[in-house]
Enzyme design. Structure first.
Site, PDB file in Angstrom:
ATOM      1  N   ASP A 459      35.023  28.919  53.938  1.00 11.93           N
ATOM      2  CA  ASP A 459      34.696  28.798  52.516  1.00 11.93           C
ATOM      3  C   ASP A 459      35.025  27.367  52.096  1.00 11.93           C
ATOM      4  OD1 ASP A 459      34.202  29.514  49.814  1.00 11.93           O
ATOM      5  OD2 ASP A 459      36.342  29.812  49.509  1.00 11.93           O
ATOM      6  N   PHE A 598      30.829  37.788  33.103  1.00 11.63           N
ATOM      7  CA  PHE A 598      30.371  37.045  34.282  1.00 11.63           C
ATOM      8  C   PHE A 598      30.374  37.968  35.511  1.00 11.63           C
ATOM      9  CE2 PHE A 598      31.296  34.695  38.130  1.00 11.63           C
ATOM     10  CZ  PHE A 598      30.497  33.574  38.045  1.00 11.63           C
ATOM     11  N   ARG A 654      32.581  20.181  40.164  1.00  8.61           N
ATOM     12  CA  ARG A 654      31.996  21.507  39.892  1.00  8.61           C
ATOM     13  C   ARG A 654      31.454  21.525  38.467  1.00  8.61           C
ATOM     14  NH1 ARG A 654      34.078  25.683  43.105  1.00  8.61           N
ATOM     15  NH2 ARG A 654      34.269  27.121  41.353  1.00  8.61           N
ATOM     16  N   GLY A 735      29.247  28.902  47.584  1.00 11.52           N
ATOM     17  CA  GLY A 735      28.347  29.244  46.482  1.00 11.52           C
ATOM     18  C   GLY A 735      27.997  28.043  45.625  1.00 11.52           C
ATOM     19  N   ASP A 736      28.515  26.857  45.984  1.00 15.78           N
ATOM     20  CA  ASP A 736      28.304  25.654  45.166  1.00 15.78           C
ATOM     21  C   ASP A 736      26.890  25.080  45.307  1.00 15.78           C
ATOM     22  OD1 ASP A 736      30.692  25.667  44.003  1.00 15.78           O
ATOM     23  OD2 ASP A 736      31.543  23.950  45.049  1.00 15.78           O
ATOM     24  N   LYS A 874      27.274  35.418  53.462  1.00 22.11           N
ATOM     25  CA  LYS A 874      28.273  34.799  54.340  1.00 22.11           C
ATOM     26  C   LYS A 874      28.510  35.675  55.562  1.00 22.11           C
ATOM     27  CE  LYS A 874      30.955  32.326  50.764  1.00 22.11           C
ATOM     28  NZ  LYS A 874      32.288  32.145  50.161  1.00 22.11           N
ATOM     29  N   ASP A 894      39.806  32.113  51.047  1.00 25.17           N
ATOM     30  CA  ASP A 894      40.990  32.355  50.224  1.00 25.17           C
ATOM     31  C   ASP A 894      40.760  33.353  49.102  1.00 25.17           C
ATOM     32  OD1 ASP A 894      41.034  30.180  47.408  1.00 25.17           O
ATOM     33  OD2 ASP A 894      39.314  30.613  48.662  1.00 25.17           O
ATOM     34  N   ASN A 897      35.722  36.876  47.405  1.00 21.88           N
ATOM     35  CA  ASN A 897      34.334  36.694  47.860  1.00 21.88           C
ATOM     36  C   ASN A 897      34.248  36.347  49.342  1.00 21.88           C
ATOM     37  OD1 ASN A 897      35.523  34.194  47.413  1.00 21.88           O
ATOM     38  ND2 ASN A 897      33.595  33.207  46.946  1.00 21.88           N
ATOM     39  N   ASP A 898      35.392  36.118  49.988  1.00 24.69           N
ATOM     40  CA  ASP A 898      35.401  35.797  51.423  1.00 24.69           C
ATOM     41  C   ASP A 898      35.777  37.000  52.285  1.00 24.69           C
ATOM     42  OD1 ASP A 898      34.906  33.038  50.843  1.00 24.69           O
ATOM     43  OD2 ASP A 898      37.014  32.828  50.315  1.00 24.69           O
TER      44      ASP A 898
END
Length: 1185
Positions: A459, A598, A654, A735-736, A874, A894, A897-898
């Site tokens: 990540d 969100f 970001r 996701g960036d 992923k 971390d 989402n991972d």
């Protein structure tokens, strides 16, 4: 811009996919993804299908009913489920939990059953049964029983200790106290006695005993703060809210006793992020979601007391549903070893064993026919014919040669792995003092796999970067504010915040012009910008000693609210339906009409507020891709803001876009009705809400964008460079935005200036050429998964791949197994022609070949960056590499989402960072900083692999050398399955005489120290190739064992054939030969491990000498006359140890050792020749050894 319906990325019809589209959400199934490419159905059909679907979902999801204060209701026949035959019980679990596996009655049978599921144990049990049969027993039963009991006993004791700890924990939890409403008043009750439908009273710092619907709390806004550390590892407080109606009407004991609502909700499940239900009370329906639920395992904080209704109890609670078995991971060596034990050992060795035993049995048949039956002194009083004797001899040899299969191998491997895990835990160089976080091996079964990693999937945010966000720049109405670090000059000093009493003094900002603009109050856009930041969020505020402390769900949100605070827009407090802020020293309270939260699919959040002057406005912040799609055509500054966003992304910042929309009262009222309908929707509530959100989040007006800095962690570039030298390929999955991810790639040395970067279109072209080439060669289609040999990149130099989630969905489709639609021939022909023209895969085979092409291409690259990918994608990328490359993979992340990616890889590493502990709790190894990864792999992983390989090679060698002596002896014993050693030697050989030295090599050996391991990463390569333990090494150990067994038997045999002792007696009897052969074997195997040991410690030395000393100590005891008198039939080698002082014996043993150890011969030759040409001979010696 404009109003648009939310739709998935169309993957089949796009040759040029939109790289910036964020693909599907994690909850979607493959079938749902396919739905987008199918033709539209008529609206009436869709409507009918939706109605039927809703009814089906209602019965499947809303099948859980809870009646408040009504225990008998939950025992009605309709809520009974069949347990066994005609026995039924309530489907509602009691609140007692049971995590233990055994009780007093089941421990022995159940534990033995589990242990005998291991084939090796079952094999030895079968041998033990054979040994009990007198006619075929060539060995006493205890020679197999004692090692088997020791192995089973050690494992059983370990299981018992673990289970007793679980029993103790269960008892402590089940006996915790809680106040439950019974007979109209609150009474103290044990947790185990709580039932579904009970109303409970909880106080500050209480653990929550079950999954409970929050009814009311002491907080005036029905808020209840909880700490979820036991649930997801996060220590920051989260808030839960009771419904306004229950909070107002259920504060007192009497009111609670009269509460009789019916809750209808989803069945118990393991989703910690979702709860859907409705409450029916006084003929009104109220929507329930996760914000109303207090989950078991959490702790009440900052709330004096609260009341709740038990919805799920005991085994039905979400925390217990999550305690199921995780996917079992096994190392490559484990797989190879199991394969060898099950196939090689139980096929090759077992076949060898059977063939050898059969050959010897046939030999015995002929020998008895020709010699044995005619020798009167060999008559045993049994009238068996030669064939039957041969049959008995066969089973006798099966018993004698059983030690080819090492019974103690598994136990030794487990001990070594446990020790290696402890070394990782104790490594001070992987300890992060700043957060008091040591490295933690959360599994003991994967250590040697750390020495074989070929691909790392990482990540970005929080893994490569610190995930400590700082507001650095922004663009407002087309103008950019903020100064770059490298452009600072001495005249630029940080902004002085003394004008703002409530500012966070740690906040650092360099651009004074923005502060001037805010303080002048002349620029409406700037005011609107910071007002939005102070209002549009889910942050909670706590007042500690007069200081405002923000509790944010994500570091990004905390940084933005803190920035607004410093610029004079201070978030002060929130209730269920209001938010209070301080706008440039003027306090204002806004009524919150709706919060559009969100999620990973929406990539935005909105809030609808009623201003003090009565205006209604929607504020929205989110990713630029989703915001720009929803902007009004009249929105200004789109181009300048996009240019600024690109600059921010290139600076690895970001970004988030901010926008607003004014809503008329009539428009809001119409939308609000739809919103309320969606909130109480019985099924697919999330989909219904998303649809309603889409309607209001349109025609937005852009204000500007924020840019937040997330710095790289210390040592990341050096770590990546070092791992690259070890031929480990690193893929970054994030996701960036593409630009942000690419620039982070450069800054962390993943991408370098000499690399050729290939993007989605370039990749598409190469895949298209390969596909066209394949279609032009029809015969190649028949070669399923046949990989082409020519590389994708023919030019010299390094290559890197940068692709997006949208590209992955459109170009590398997943193969689905589903029924095909019935279409007419013309349609099918048109579809096929379209696919041919657009170079889309024609069928599942072409899809799979395209996936293989992609993986092959990506694996030719030095680095791969996948941006704009979802958590599910992923995991899919990791699966592709595992599936088609058969490579050992490691994922590191971390955040929550991972988790998918961490569980999918062969090894998952979790970083305990800013995003809670979900990644750590799902991982196999955990530590605090990315830079520790190089030490985990290049030091601990490499050492573990080398140690385990050396251990296995030697273990097989010593067992073959030990067992095959029986084979050579059989040629001189009439093939009669007589054993070559004493019974007790066979029993204790693997337990006492040869186990400790090899165990210590497996725990402590090092070829080079840790500093050199890190200095020369190329030392890691043998592990990736599996060079130190494979079939070749196994057969070398086998032939080494055969050679040594030959020497160990025939040299003593030759020496004893015509020997006379000093006393005139011949020591060439069977017992003397057995003792000398055994002594020679002990010396040889223990000194052999000495030559194999690279890293000597006092413990190793003590183990080798101690093993030999233990052998002689036991031999002198069991050969003594005293023990023979007590047990005459068990200890029969009386006085044989006295022959040990014989010089012939020592000479025989020395000859044996020198001849049987090639390493010793080489070392001796080198030593003798060292005087004449020291340098040359030393080199030769090193090469030979």
């Amino acid at each position: 811009g404009g109003k648009m319906s939310r739709r998935r990325v169309n993957s089949s019809g796009s040759l040029h996919p939109d790289d910036e589209v964020m693909p599907y959400s994690d909850d979607e199934t493959d079938d749902e993804l396919d739905a987008s490419s199918e033709e539209e159905e008529p609206e009436c059909v869709l409507h009918l299908k939706f109605e039927v679907f809703e009814i089906m979902i209602y019965f499947s999801e809303m099948g859980w009913k809870v009646k408040a204060n009504d225990r008998p209701y939950h025992h009605l026949p309709e809520f009974q489920k069949k347990v066994f035959l005609c026995f039924k019980k309530s489907r509602y679990s009691g609140n007692a939990i049971k995590t233990y596996k055994y009780n007093v009655l089941t421990f022995i049978p159940l534990n033995l059953y589990e242990q005998f599921k291991r084939v090796a144990n079952l094999y030895f049990l079968a041998l033990l049964i054979l040994q009990i049969i007198p006619d075929i027993s060539t060995l006493p039963w205890y020679t197999t029983l004692i090692p088997l009991v020791v192995v089973l006993g050690v494992t059983a004791i370990k299981d018992l200790v673990d289970d007793l700890a679980r029993h103790k924990m269960d008892k402590e939890i089940n006996n915790r106290k809680c106040e439950v409403l019974l007979d109209g008043r609150f009474q103290e009750s044990k947790w185990r006695d709580i039932q579904v439908g009970d109303v409970v009273h909880l106080r500050k710092n209480d653990f929550i005993p079950a999954d409970i619907l929050l009814l009311s709390s002491s907080d005036p806004n029905s808020l209840c703060y909880v700490e979820t550390a036991e649930l997801d590892g996060e220590t920051n407080l989260k808030f839960k809210m009771g419904l306004r109606v229950t909070d107002e009407r259920l504060q007192h004991e009497r009111q609670l006793a009269e509460f009789n609502a019916l809750i209808e909700c989803e069945e118990p499940n393991n989703r910690l992020d979702k709860f859907v239900g409705t409450m029916l009370w006084d003929r009104e329906r109220y929507p329930l979601d996760l914000d109303n639920m207090l989950l078991r395992g959490c702790k009440i904080r900052n709330t004096e007391h609260c009341h709740g209704l038990v919805i799920f109890a005991g085994a039905d609670t979400k925390i217990m549903k999550n305690s199921g078995k995780t996917r079992f991971k096994r190392t490559k060596i484990d797989e190879l070893m199991n394969y060898m034990v099950y196939t090689v050992i139980f096929l090759l060795i077992f076949v060898l064993l059977i063939l050898v035993a059969a050959g010897l049995a046939i030999g015995h048949t002929f020998w008895y026919e020709e010699i044995g039956s005619k020798a009167w002194y060999l008559f045993d009083g049994k009238n068996h014919n030669s064939s039957y004797r041969g049959f008995l001899s066969f089973w006798g040899y099966i018993i004698v040669l059983n030690t080819m299969v090492p019974i103690s191998l598994y136990v030794s491997v487990e001990v070594i792995r446990l020790g290696q895990s402890k070394f990782i835990n104790w490594d001070l160089q992987m300890y992060y003092a700043e957060k008091d976080t040591p490295a933690k091996a959360r599994t003991t079964t994967l250590n040697e796999q750390l020495g074989q990693i070929e691909y790392i999937f990482s990540d970005k945010t929080g893994t490569l970067t610190q995930n400590i966000m700082q507001f650095k720049k922004c663009t407002i109405a087309g103008r950019t504010y903020g100064t770059d670090h490298h452009k600072r000059i001495r005249l630029h000093s940080p902004v002085d915040w003394s004008w703002n009493q409530q500012a966070d003094k740690k906040f650092d900002f360099m651009d004074h012009s923005l502060v001037s603009c805010v303080r002048s109050k002349k620029d409406k856009d700037v005011s609107e910008f910071f007002k939005l930041l102070s209002l549009c969020h889910t942050v909670m505020v706590d007042n500690k000693d007069g200081e405002l402390v923000y509790q944010a769900a994500s570091p990004d949100e905390g940084a933005l609210v803190t920035a607004a605070r410093n610029f004079g827009y201070v978030f002060l407090s929130r209730t269920q339906d209001t938010i209070t802020i301080n706008e440039m020293d003027q306090e204002s309270t806004y009524e919150m009409l709706a919060l559009l939260d969100f999620n990973s699919d929406r990539k935005r959040m909105s809030i609808i507020l009623k201003f003090p002057d009565g205006r209604i406005r929607l504020y929205c912040k989110g990713a630029d891709t989703v915001i720009y799609e929803r902007l009004s055509p009249d929105s200004r500054h789109k181009e300048t803001t996009q240019a600024a966003l690109d600059i921010f992304a290139n600076a690895t910042l970001r970004t988030l876009c901010l926008c607003y929309k004014d809503i008329s009262a009539a428009e809001y009222d119409a939308w609000s009705r739809k919103h309320k309908e969606a909130q109480v929707s019985m099924s697919e509530r999330d989909v219904a809400l998303d649809r309603v959100y889409e309607q209001i989040e349109s025609n937005l007006l852009l204000i500007g964008a924020t840019a937040i800095e997330d710095k790289l962690q210390d040592g990341v570039p050096e770590t990546i460079a070092k791992l690259a030298k070890a031929d480990i390929k690193i893929w970054v999955l994030t996701g960036d935005k593409k630009e942000t991810a690419e620039n982070i790639g450069y800054s962390c040395s993943l991408l370098t200036d000499d690399m050729a970067i290939h993007y989605g279109e370039d990749v598409n072209e190469k895949l298209r050429i390969r596909q066209t080439h394949r279609r032009n060669e029809p015969q190649s289609l028949n070669r399923r998964r046949k990989r082409p040999t020519e590389p994708f990149f023919n030019m010299p130099g390094k290559n890197a791949l940068v692709i997006t989630g949208g590209w992955l969905v459109s170009s590398i489709q997943h193969i689905k197994k589903k029924d095909k639609k019935v279409v007419d021939e013309a349609t099918e022909t048109a579809i096929r022609r379209y696919k041919e023209e657009s170079f889309q895969p024609m069928d599942d085979l072409e899809k799979e070949l395209r996936q293989i092409d992609f993986v092959d291409m990506a694996c030719e690259c030095e680095a791969v960056i996948c941006c704009r990918v979802t958590p599910k994608q992923k995991a899919n990328v990791v699966s592709l590499v595992k599936k088609y490359k058969k490579a050992v993979t490691l994922s590191i992340g971390d955040g929550a989402n991972d988790v998918n990616m961490i569980k999918t890889a062969d090894i998952g590493v979790g970083l305990s960072g800013q995003e809670g502990m979900q990644a750590v709790m799902s991982s196999d190894y955990a530590f605090a900083q990315f830079r520790f990864l190089q030490r985990l792999l290049l030091v601990h992983g490499r050492w573990s692999y080398i140690r385990m390989c050396k251990f296995l090679r030697y273990f097989f060698f010593k067992n073959f050398a030990f067992t095959l002596v029986h084979f050579w002896y059989s040629f001189f014993s009439g093939y009669s399955s007589q054993i070559a050693y004493e019974n007790w030697f066979i029993t204790l050989y693997n337990l006492c005489y040869s186990s400790l030295p090899v165990l210590l090599v497996g725990l402590l050996d090092q070829d080079v120290n840790d500093k050199l391991s890190l200095k020369f990463p190329k030392l890691y390569l043998p592990g990736q190739k599996g060079a130190l333990f494979n079939y070749r090494n196994f057969f070398i150990s086998l032939f080494h064992g055969i050679f040594v067994s030959l020497i160990i038997f025939f040299i003593p045999y030759g020496a004893f054939l015509q020997t006379m002792g000093q006393d005139g007696e011949a020591p060439s009897d069977y017992q003397s030969l057995a003792v000398v052969t055994a002594s020679t074997l002990i010396f040889t195997v223990n000194l052999q491990i000495s030559l194999d040991t690279s890293y000597w410690t006092f413990v190793n030395c003590f183990a080798v000498l101690g093993s030999i000393a233990i052998y002689f100590g036991i031999v002198f005891d069991i050969h003594s006359a005293g023990i023979h008198v007590i047990f005459p039939s068990v200890f029969t080698f009386t006085g044989q140890s006295l022959h040990i002082h014989c010089s012939a014996l020592w000479l025989t043993e020395l000859s044996d050792f020198v001849v049987s150890s090639p390493k010793y011969q080489n070392a001796l030759i080198c030593f003798q020749a060292a005087g004449s040409n020291e340098r040359v001979q030393l080199s030769v010696c090193e090469v030979r050894i």
